[in-house]
Design a protein around this motif. Structure first.
Motif, PDB file in Angstrom:
ATOM      1  N   PRO A   1       0.793  -1.234   0.000  1.00  0.00           N
ATOM      2  CA  PRO A   1       0.000   0.000   0.000  1.00  0.00           C
ATOM      3  C   PRO A   1       0.826   1.285   0.000  1.00  0.00           C
TER       4      PRO A   1
ATOM      5  N   ARG B   1       7.168   4.375  10.922  1.00  0.00           N
ATOM      6  CA  ARG B   1       7.880   3.165  11.292  1.00  0.00           C
ATOM      7  C   ARG B   1       9.341   3.465  11.582  1.00  0.00           C
TER       8      ARG B   1
ATOM      9  N   TRP C   1       6.606  -4.968  16.810  1.00  0.00           N
ATOM     10  CA  TRP C   1       6.602  -6.304  16.228  1.00  0.00           C
ATOM     11  C   TRP C   1       8.032  -6.822  16.226  1.00  0.00           C
TER      12      TRP C   1
ATOM     13  N   SER D   1      -1.844  -7.320   2.777  1.00  0.00           N
ATOM     14  CA  SER D   1      -0.486  -7.049   2.315  1.00  0.00           C
ATOM     15  C   SER D   1      -0.022  -5.665   2.746  1.00  0.00           C
ATOM     16  N   GLY D   2       1.099  -5.632   3.451  1.00  0.00           N
ATOM     17  CA  GLY D   2       1.737  -4.366   3.775  1.00  0.00           C
ATOM     18  C   GLY D   2       1.175  -3.642   4.977  1.00  0.00           C
ATOM     19  N   ALA D   3       0.094  -4.160   5.564  1.00  0.00           N
ATOM     20  CA  ALA D   3      -0.415  -3.514   6.776  1.00  0.00           C
ATOM     21  C   ALA D   3       0.565  -3.820   7.913  1.00  0.00           C
ATOM     22  N   PRO D   4       0.621  -2.958   8.944  1.00  0.00           N
ATOM     23  CA  PRO D   4       1.558  -3.223  10.035  1.00  0.00           C
ATOM     24  C   PRO D   4       1.374  -4.646  10.568  1.00  0.00           C
ATOM     25  N   GLY D   5       2.480  -5.356  10.746  1.00  0.00           N
ATOM     26  CA  GLY D   5       2.429  -6.728  11.236  1.00  0.00           C
ATOM     27  C   GLY D   5       2.545  -7.771  10.139  1.00  0.00           C
ATOM     28  N   ASP D   6       2.429  -7.356   8.869  1.00  0.00           N
ATOM     29  CA  ASP D   6       2.573  -8.320   7.770  1.00  0.00           C
ATOM     30  C   ASP D   6       4.035  -8.780   7.709  1.00  0.00           C
ATOM     31  N   SER D   7       4.237 -10.005   7.200  1.00  0.00           N
ATOM     32  CA  SER D   7       5.600 -10.520   7.107  1.00  0.00           C
ATOM     33  C   SER D   7       5.991 -10.904   5.692  1.00  0.00           C
TER      34      SER D   7
ATOM     35  N   ALA E   1      -1.686   1.642   4.777  1.00  0.00           N
ATOM     36  CA  ALA E   1      -2.432   0.382   4.720  1.00  0.00           C
ATOM     37  C   ALA E   1      -3.491   0.524   3.637  1.00  0.00           C
TER      38      ALA E   1
ATOM     39  N   ILE F   1       4.954  -9.240   2.013  1.00  0.00           N
ATOM     40  CA  ILE F   1       4.129  -8.300   1.248  1.00  0.00           C
ATOM     41  C   ILE F   1       3.587  -8.938  -0.037  1.00  0.00           C
TER      42      ILE F   1
ATOM     43  N   ARG G   1       5.123 -16.543  10.388  1.00  0.00           N
ATOM     44  CA  ARG G   1       4.408 -16.219  11.623  1.00  0.00           C
ATOM     45  C   ARG G   1       3.549 -17.384  12.115  1.00  0.00           C
TER      46      ARG G   1
ATOM     47  N   GLY H   1       9.938 -15.856  11.075  1.00  0.00           N
ATOM     48  CA  GLY H   1       9.900 -14.496  10.533  1.00  0.00           C
ATOM     49  C   GLY H   1       9.107 -14.401   9.239  1.00  0.00           C
TER      50      GLY H   1
END
Lengths: 454, 134
Positions: A48, A311, A347, B92-98, A427, B100, A358, A355
Motif C-alpha cells: 500500500p 515506522r 513487532w 499485504s503491507g499492513a503493520p504486522g505483515d511478514s 495500509a 508483502i 508467523r 519471521g
C-alpha cells in the motif's frame, strides 16, 4: 462468431515498465510490424505504501530506459504505444511522474507525437456518494467500506477498462498514458476499437501483460508478440531461448488469480472455461474459445490507501545459544517492559524461527544456530516510533534473561546507526467495487501535442 | 539400509515435490493468498486429485487457519494444477505483515505426500481405478 478481420499484432516488451528487456528481442518484435506496443506499469503487489504516498515502486532510470526504446520505435514507425497503471499505482502523482519522463524522452529524442493522459483518480465525494447510495461492494476478505476510511485515504483510483484508453485513441493519440488500468485493457483497447473480439483481445492482453512470464523458460523481462486473427489468437516469443507451450500458456491463467477460469474485470467477466490451447510449430500457441460476459451495471474496482503511522526498525543478529533457546520469553519480557503506556506498537520479526510465516509456520521447533531479528515499531508520529524502537532495542541489548552468561550485550548489530527510520506507513483502505449512479464515472483525457523540439 | 523400518501397514506415499514441477504462493490482490501446485504429468495430477490430500480441512490445518478461511480449492486440468486460495491473516503491507508479495508462503505444501492408494499404483490410479484414500 468468425471474424475474418486482418491480423492484429501486439508487441509486449516487458512485464512491468522499468523491469527491462533485451533489445534484440524488441528489434525482432518490431520486424514483425506490430500494430500496437503495450506495457503494464503497475501492480498492487508491492503493497500500500506506493499508492498511499504517491511514489513509484519502479526505478526512474529503468522506466526511462524502457520507455525511450518503446517511444522511439513506436513514434518513428507510427505504432501506437499504450502504457497502463502509470507510475505503478496510477494515481495523479504517479501519472505526473511518468508523464514527466515521457516528455523528457520526447525532448531528448526530438520525437513529435500526440500524447493522451488518462486520469483515473476518483474524488472522495464520488466514493462517498456511491457509499451512501448503496453502490459499493466489498471484495472477498475486505472489510465493509466506511466513510471514515474514504476520508482518510490519500489517493483513490479506479481500475479502468477499455473505454478511457479507447477515448484517447479515438482522439488520435499516438501515445496513451493511463492511470490505474486493468492490465489486459492496455492491450485490448485498440484491437477492440478496430472490431476484434473483446474476449480474445482481453484474454490475449491478460497473457501479454506479463510479457514472457507465460513462456518457458519464463521471464518478466523479455518481449513477446501476440496476434489476434478472426476467432483465435496466437502467442510467440521473440527470443529463441523461449517458447510458448500449451501447458505454459494454460498454467499462466492461474497466476495471481483466485479462480483460473473466471476472471472478473471492468466491463465484465472473462470466461476461460471453454478455452482450447493448441501448440503450433516454432514455439507458438494458438488459443480459442475465450468468452466474455458483459456486466451491464458497470462495476469498477477502486483502490485506496491511508496513513497508518510511522515506522522505525532495528536489525540485529543473535548467536548466543542460551538466548536463542529463550528467544520467545525474552522478547515478550521486553515487550512487557516497553510497550505499555507508550503510543505505538512493537513487532519482532524473528528470522530463523517464524519471521516469514508467523502463526502459519508449521515447524515450531527451536530455531537454529543463529536468528536474525528485526525490531519494528509503528507509532502515530515518527518521533514516537523512533523512541519505541530505541527503547526496545536498548532494553533487549542488556536484558538479563535467566541463565545468561554473556553479560556484555545480547545483540549483534550490522549497522551504526542501529535504528533505521522507515518513514510513513500506509495500509490498503479501499479495495472495493463501485457502480456508477445516474451519471457514468468520468475519466478525463488530456491530449497534448509534443513537437519534438528541445 | 540395514535398519530401515518397515511400513507394511501404510500404503506407499509419494512426496508432492516429486509429483509437482511448481509449488508456489502469491497474493491474489492484497487480501488473499493463492497457492498453486502444477504437476509434472497428467498422471501425477490425477493421482493427487483422487488421493483426497487436497481438502479445505487439510489445508486449513496445514496453514493453522479456520476451514472457512480457505476460500477456494480448484482443480484446473489444462494446466495440471490445483489452486488453493486463503484469506490473508493481515492484508499485504499492513503493520504486522511478514510477506508483502505473499511469495514465500508455500513451504507447508512441500511436506505433503500423496498416497498411492492401498494396492494401487500410480499407473492404475491414472486409469481412474483408484479409490480416494482415507
Amino acid at each position: 462468431m468468425k471474424r475474418p478481420g486482418a491480423p492484429f499484432r501486439i508487441l509486449s516488451p516487458t512485464a512491468i515498465l522499468g523491469y527491462g528487456f533485451p533489445e534484440d528481442s524488441f528489434r525482432r518484435g518490431l520486424r514483425r510490424r506490430p500494430h500496437l506496443i503495450g506495457v503494464d506499469a503497475g501492480s498492487t503487489d508491492p503493497g500500500p505504501y506506493y499508492l498511499g504516498s504517491g511514489t513509484s515502486f519502479t526505478d526512474r532510470e529503468g522506466v526511462k530506459r524502457d520507455l525511450r526504446l518503446m517511444l522511439r520505435a513506436g513514434v518513428r514507425a507510427g505504432i501506437p504505444v499504450v502504457i497502463g497503471s502509470a507510475g505503478g499505482a496510477g494515481a495523479a502523482p504517479h501519472l505526473a511522474w511518468c508523464r514527466a519522463i515521457v516528455r523528457e524522452i520526447a525532448r531528448e529524442e526530438r520525437l513529435a507525437f500526440r500524447l493522451g493522459v488518462v486520469a483515473t483518480d476518483v474524488p472522495r465525494a464520488t466514493v462517498l456518494a456511491a457509499l451512501r447510495g448503496g453502490r459499493v461492494r466489498a471484495l472477498p476478505c475486505v472489510p465493509a467500506l466506511t466513510e471514515e476510511a474514504v476520508r482518510a485515504s490519500t489517493h483513490i483510483v479506479a481500475q479502468v477498462g477499455l473505454e478511457p484508453v479507447q477515448a484517447a485513441l479515438r482522439r488520435g493519440c499516438d501515445v496513451v498514458l493511463c492511470g490505474r488500468c486493468y492490465d489486459p485493457a492496455v492491450f485490448a483497447a485498440l484491437p477492440v476499437l478496430r472490431g476484434h473480439d473483446p474476449a480474445l483481445a482481453l484474454h490475449l492482453g491478460k497473457i501479454l501483460e506479463c510479457a514472457a512470464i507465460a513462456a518457458t523458460p519464463g521471464s518478466g523481462a523479455d518481449c513477446v508478440l501476440g496476434t489476434l486473427r478472426g476467432d483465435a489468437f496466437e502467442l510467440e516469443t521473440l527470443n529463441p531461448a523461449r517458447r510458448f507451450t500449451r501447458l505454459s500458456t494454460a498454467a499462466h491463467t492461474l497466476y495471481e488469480k483466485s479462480d483460473p477460469t473466471r476472471l472478473p474485470g471492468p466491463g465484465g467477466l472473462l470466461n476461460l472455461e471453454a478455452c482450447v490451447f493448441r501448440e503450433l510449430r516454432g514455439g507458438r500457441v494458438e488459443v480459442r474459445g475465450s468468452r466474455f460476459e458483459p456486466d451491464p451495471e458497470g462495476w469498477l474496482k477502486i483502490e485506496g490507501a491511508r496513513p497508518a503511522g510511522f515506522r522505525c526498525v532495528s536489525i540485529a543478529g543473535i548467536r548466543d545459544p542460551i538466548l536463542v533457546r529463550r528467544i520467545d520469553a525474552t522478547l515478550e519480557a521486553v515487550r512487557a517492559a516497553v510497550e505499555p503506556g507508550r503510543p505505538g506498537r512493537l513487532w519482532f520479526h524473528v528470522y530463523g524461527r517464524d519471521g516469514v510465516m508467523r502463526d502459519a509456520e508449521p515447524e515450531r521447533g527451536p530455531p537454529g544456530r543463529e536468528v536474525g531479528l528485526v525490531i519494528e515499531a509503528v507509532a502515530p508520529t515518527q518521533a514516537q516510533a523512533d523512541s519505541l524502537c530505541s527503547l526496545a532495542r536498548s532494553t533487549l541489548l542488556h536484558y538479563g534473561y535467566p541463565g545468561r552468561i554473556s553479560t556484555a550485550g545480547n545483540l549483534a548489530f550490522p549497522f551504526s546507526p542501529s535504528d533505521l527510520r522507515a518513514g510513513p506507513v500506509y495500509a490498503f483502505s479501499i479495495y472495493h467495487l463501485v457502480r456508477p449512479g445516474a451519471r457514468p464515472f468520468a475519466f478525463p483525457v488530456r491530449v497534448e501535442t509534443l513537437r519534438g523540439d528541445r | 539400509m540395514t535398519n530401515r523400518p518397515t511400513r507394511a501397514a501404510r500404503p506407499p506415499a509419494i512426496p508432492l515435490t516429486r509429483l509437482a514441477r511448481v509449488i508456489r504462493s502469491k497474493n491474489a490482490g492484497p487480501f488473499e493468498l493463492t497457492l498453486d501446485v502444477l504437476f509434472k504429468t497428467g498422471r501425477g495430477f490425477r493421482l493427487a486429485r483422487e488421493s483426497g490430500v487436497f481438502t479445505r480441512r487439510r489445508i486449513a490445518r496445514l496453514y493453522r487457519v479456520r476451514p472457512g478461511d480457505v476460500l477456494g480449492l480448484l482443480w484446473f486440468e489444462p494446466a495440471r494444477a490445483v489452486k488453493v486460495t486463503l484469506r490473508r491473516r493481515i492484508p499485504s503491507g499492513a503493520p504486522g505483515d511478514s510477506d508483502i508479495y505473499g511469495a514465500q508462503q508455500h513451504a507447508p505444501l512441500l511436506a505433503l505426500t500423496v498416497p498411492e492408494g492401498a494396492g494401487t499404483t500410480a499407473k492404475s490410479a491414472e486409469k481412474g481405478r483408484a479409490r480416494p484414500t482415507p
